[in-house]
Enzyme design. Sequence first.
Site, PDB file in Angstrom:
ATOM      1  N   HIS A 104       0.862  -1.209   0.094  1.00 37.17           N
ATOM      2  CA  HIS A 104      -0.222   0.084   0.085  1.00 37.17           C
ATOM      3  C   HIS A 104       0.863   1.291   0.008  1.00 37.17           C
ATOM      4  O   HIS A 104       0.226   2.178  -0.290  1.00 37.17           O
ATOM      5  CB  HIS A 104      -0.859  -0.043   1.225  1.00 37.17           C
ATOM      6  CG  HIS A 104       0.099  -0.489   2.318  1.00 37.17           C
ATOM      7  ND1 HIS A 104       1.057   0.282   2.774  1.00 37.17           N
ATOM      8  CD2 HIS A 104       0.557  -1.776   2.707  1.00 37.17           C
ATOM      9  CE1 HIS A 104       1.809  -0.456   3.715  1.00 37.17           C
ATOM     10  NE2 HIS A 104       1.445  -1.818   3.589  1.00 37.17           N
ATOM     11  N   CYS A 105       2.069   1.316   0.243  1.00 34.15           N
ATOM     12  CA  CYS A 105       2.933   2.332   0.353  1.00 34.15           C
ATOM     13  C   CYS A 105       4.085   2.718  -0.615  1.00 34.15           C
ATOM     14  O   CYS A 105       3.919   3.564  -1.263  1.00 34.15           O
ATOM     15  CB  CYS A 105       3.969   2.094   1.855  1.00 34.15           C
ATOM     16  SG  CYS A 105       2.682   2.285   3.257  1.00 34.15           S
ATOM     17  N   LEU A 106       4.778   1.699  -0.757  1.00 33.60           N
ATOM     18  CA  LEU A 106       6.027   2.034  -1.877  1.00 33.60           C
ATOM     19  C   LEU A 106       5.705   2.479  -3.246  1.00 33.60           C
ATOM     20  O   LEU A 106       6.027   3.251  -3.665  1.00 33.60           O
ATOM     21  CB  LEU A 106       7.162   0.970  -1.798  1.00 33.60           C
ATOM     22  CG  LEU A 106       7.902   0.477  -0.530  1.00 33.60           C
ATOM     23  CD1 LEU A 106       9.091  -0.340  -0.696  1.00 33.60           C
ATOM     24  CD2 LEU A 106       8.245   1.649   0.259  1.00 33.60           C
TER      25      LEU A 106
END
Length: 452
Positions: free
Chosen positions: A291-293
Amino acid sequence: MPEPGLRNLPSKHPGNRIQPPGSRLREVSAQTSAGGPVGIVGLGYVGLPIAVAFAEAGREVVGLDTDPDKIAAINRAESYIEDIPSSSLQALEGRFRATGDYADLAACEAVIICVPTPLTGSRGLDLSYLDSVAGIFSRVLAPGQTVVLESTTYPGTTRDLLAVALEQGGRRAGIDFHLAFSPERIDPGRTDFTVRTTPKLVGGITPACTEKAVALYETICDRVIALSGPEAAELSKLLENIFRSVNIALVNELAQLCDRLGVDVWEVIDAASTKPFGFMRFEPGPGMGGHCLPVDPFYLAFKAREHDFYPEFIELAGKINQSQPLFCVNRIERVLNDNGKPVNGTKILILGVSYKGGVGDTRESPAIKIIRLLRELGADVKYHDPHVPQLEEAGLSDSPDLQSALAEADLTVIVTAHPEFDWGEIVERSRLVFDLRGVTRDLEDPGNVTRL
Ligand SMILES: NC(=O)c1ccc[n+]([C@@H]2O[C@H](COP(=O)([O-])OP(=O)(O)OC[C@H]3O[C@@H](n4cnc5c(N)ncnc54)[C@H](O)[C@@H]3O)[C@@H](O)[C@H]2O)c1
């Protein structure tokens, strides 16, 4: 005297003002009890561990979610997140309950928001979850409450967007209630660092807001670091993730070059890693997931463009990482070709589909892209992943019996390195193996393994 860190920030919001001594906020905050209930909005990978940490520290916790299944599970003390065993919920002796009713947050001393901040299908920012929470919560927000945003987002969100949205209820941010940003640094599946031992960054929209938020987190974290404002905290989270994204892109590009040069990229990385200073190890793979990088660079690029700034370096890293699954599929085609097989009609087993080892999270997982591309080429694709029983995005169910899945497949592709996989056995029982994670390096090679 203006606050040093905030002096030059282009804020559109009065929360940037310095808190006058003796203001209403100070009066109200003096009345709030230290150690009152804590509300957590969004009980997912981020919210649930924080809720448990506060409850373990003796605080009463009210968790709010829109998912009725999650609410019911929490209230039965059943966990749905791998890192939180149900026994941890049972040990809380009723200090943690879940609800879908915002009115239950009114009595909380602090409310922490941990809702998703994904990208839209067209790679735009989707702040609709945050908007929705702020709109409803603003109606029950109580004077003196401390509100903290933990969702990853672009610098300026807390002050320019969240504060304004919460003020729709009539209370002023930094005057009637405290508002801060504190990035979540959780790394699902990781056991060497916990909520308590991972240093926590906090930046409030006024010094008093920072002070309140620091005091809140000091009950669950050993080290809390106060920053000049939410913008520094928001941007530091993006820097942490973009640092990883850029370095992963670097080794992914190196893997592509090594393929052309006929050099073993793993040997090169092992060799460089012997340098005791000035080098940090990153490994190539199927591409970047989670969900982040893959998401965070877009948040920063959006903000940068508002200021006529184009962060080319960061965007290039995103581009290389996004193209890595295509490179992997091209390598799969060549592995099959070298063994006299076409992709069309060939049985391919994808081993591991979550975005990283040890977790069941498939958000933005490169495995999904690899599966889609292989199916478009006519491959007969199956997968096995002990953490992911269904892959809804690809309309596939897990092959529960690993042994027969290995025996059936013409090619096994190692995409996610789950710790429970026995690589020796997998290599032994597979016809052909293509290893995208370098996990077979230390095995005696029976001649059926190709590595990225
Ligand atoms: N997962 C991680 O490792 C991680 C690490 C650092 C930061 N983050 C960031 O934290 C934020 C949350 O991520 P996550 O992984 O916990 O997401 P998640 O999808 O696991 O959890 C989000 C939760 O919010 C709930 N929700 C959605 N809309 C809601 C609403 N309007 N009101 C109340 N609840 C609502 C969902 O039902 C879900 O339970 C994101 O911004 C993410 O980028 C995640």
